[in-house]
Design an enzyme around this catalytic site. Sequence first.
Site, PDB file in Angstrom:
ATOM      1  N   ASP A   1      -5.015  48.449 -16.581  1.00 18.28           N
ATOM      2  CA  ASP A   1      -5.944  47.141 -17.196  1.00 18.28           C
ATOM      3  C   ASP A   1      -4.845  45.812 -17.186  1.00 18.28           C
ATOM      4  O   ASP A   1      -3.850  46.019 -17.503  1.00 18.28           O
ATOM      5  CB  ASP A   1      -5.901  47.605 -18.826  1.00 18.28           C
ATOM      6  CG  ASP A   1      -7.471  47.096 -19.302  1.00 18.28           C
ATOM      7  OD1 ASP A   1      -8.078  47.236 -20.041  1.00 18.28           O
ATOM      8  OD2 ASP A   1      -7.521  45.904 -18.658  1.00 18.28           O
TER       9      ASP A   1
ATOM     10  N   ASP B   1     -11.554  44.705 -13.573  1.00 20.36           N
ATOM     11  CA  ASP B   1     -10.459  44.520 -13.622  1.00 20.36           C
ATOM     12  C   ASP B   1      -9.282  46.605 -13.894  1.00 20.36           C
ATOM     13  O   ASP B   1      -8.352  45.877 -14.829  1.00 20.36           O
ATOM     14  CB  ASP B   1     -10.236  43.734 -15.244  1.00 20.36           C
ATOM     15  CG  ASP B   1     -10.894  44.468 -16.451  1.00 20.36           C
ATOM     16  OD1 ASP B   1     -11.220  45.059 -16.585  1.00 20.36           O
ATOM     17  OD2 ASP B   1     -10.002  43.911 -18.049  1.00 20.36           O
ATOM     18  N   GLU B   2      -9.747  46.674 -14.284  1.00 22.03           N
ATOM     19  CA  GLU B   2      -9.354  48.636 -14.851  1.00 22.03           C
ATOM     20  C   GLU B   2      -9.455  49.308 -13.593  1.00 22.03           C
ATOM     21  O   GLU B   2     -10.943  49.884 -12.674  1.00 22.03           O
ATOM     22  CB  GLU B   2     -10.318  49.291 -15.741  1.00 22.03           C
ATOM     23  CG  GLU B   2     -10.157  48.636 -17.558  1.00 22.03           C
ATOM     24  CD  GLU B   2     -11.038  49.291 -18.786  1.00 22.03           C
ATOM     25  OE1 GLU B   2     -10.922  50.485 -17.689  1.00 22.03           O
ATOM     26  OE2 GLU B   2     -11.952  48.445 -19.290  1.00 22.03           O
TER      27      GLU B   2
END
Length: 351
Positions: free
Chosen positions: A8, A102-103
């Site tokens: 993350d 973003d992960e």
Amino acid sequence: MAAIAHLDVDAFYASVELQRRPQLRGLPVIVSGSGPRAVVTTASYEARRFGIGSAMPTARARRLCPEAVLVAPDFAAYREASQAVMALVRRAVQRVEVVGLDEAYLDLEGLVAPRAAMRRLVGDVRAATGLDCSIGIGPNRLVAKVASDAEKPRGFVVLTREQACARFAEHAPGLVPGIGPKTVARLQRLGITTLRALAATPVDTLVAAFGARHGPELQRRASFRGSAELTLVRTAVSESRETTFDADIADAARLEAILSDLAGQLCERLARQDRRGRNVAIKVRLDDFTTVTRARTIAAATNDPAVVGEVALGLLREYAPARPVRLLGVRVAAFEAGAAQPDDDQLALPL
DNA sequence: TCTGGGGTCCTGTTCCGC
DNA sequence: TCTGGCGGAACAGGACCC
């Protein structure tokens, strides 16, 4: 034991902005739209110290921290940064499930030294993009996800299922993904306020309160039991375009003009991807925040703005909102099989 | 002080055909 | 021909996530 990692990027949008404008480092930065009804997309860690968080109305954030620097979101830049990060992730492991910009979940099975590999990946991301990220490692997605969140920013947490249960036993059930504010409130009314208590509640009690599926699922999550399966290729099942007005609109002609426009924008996106759907839906949020959806399935899949627009306008006229409208949206779903996705490299073959 | 935009999934209801 | 039950599709709403 550890099979899954969750990566993350820390305060992703805000961190990308700080990379581009180093003069803002150390200052409370808020990425947010500017209208009267804007909400915070991401706050830098400096801004979070003032109690500012994602999804908070920007007006409130400004009151909490008048000196905060507001930056308008630039999704093209975030997509580019995301691609750079995910390219490094894919270089480190073969099997990856990307979630949002973003992960990502990473399958660590078969890696000789998974922890060392993840340490290296964090360093590579930092060197190549200047972005920090947090890593969680566990036997399933749930443990990995909660672990990556536990020591942000720059966290690196490895847990067995049993260690996760022990470490988070006294936390509120809302710590676990999938248990949101509504469920937390209902649990509270049952006197269940910790993950330990939820895990220890007889399943019959949860079934009675939450149903035959959701009840047992809550208990599984509270015990950090979950799947280690990754979805390597995701195909969207719907696409939509919606907008919230700065001031509510009651005039039907204006609403219809806006809806046609939204349908046009949506169809343009669909056409670029060569995707067509058979289901057209509208979404209307009234001034009292009640939200209504209306959908219609048509004979043939389309991305023709004239067709989508006509169906959407018909749905709006039939509904005929009785109060001023604050949000209007249009959605296309039930896509025909086989149309290419921009990032699809291994399509399922249509029969 | 109100509450974005883009999605997914689940559930309950209704309708329709067999 | 009428009624009833059943299952699937479509629809609406809600919870949740990034």
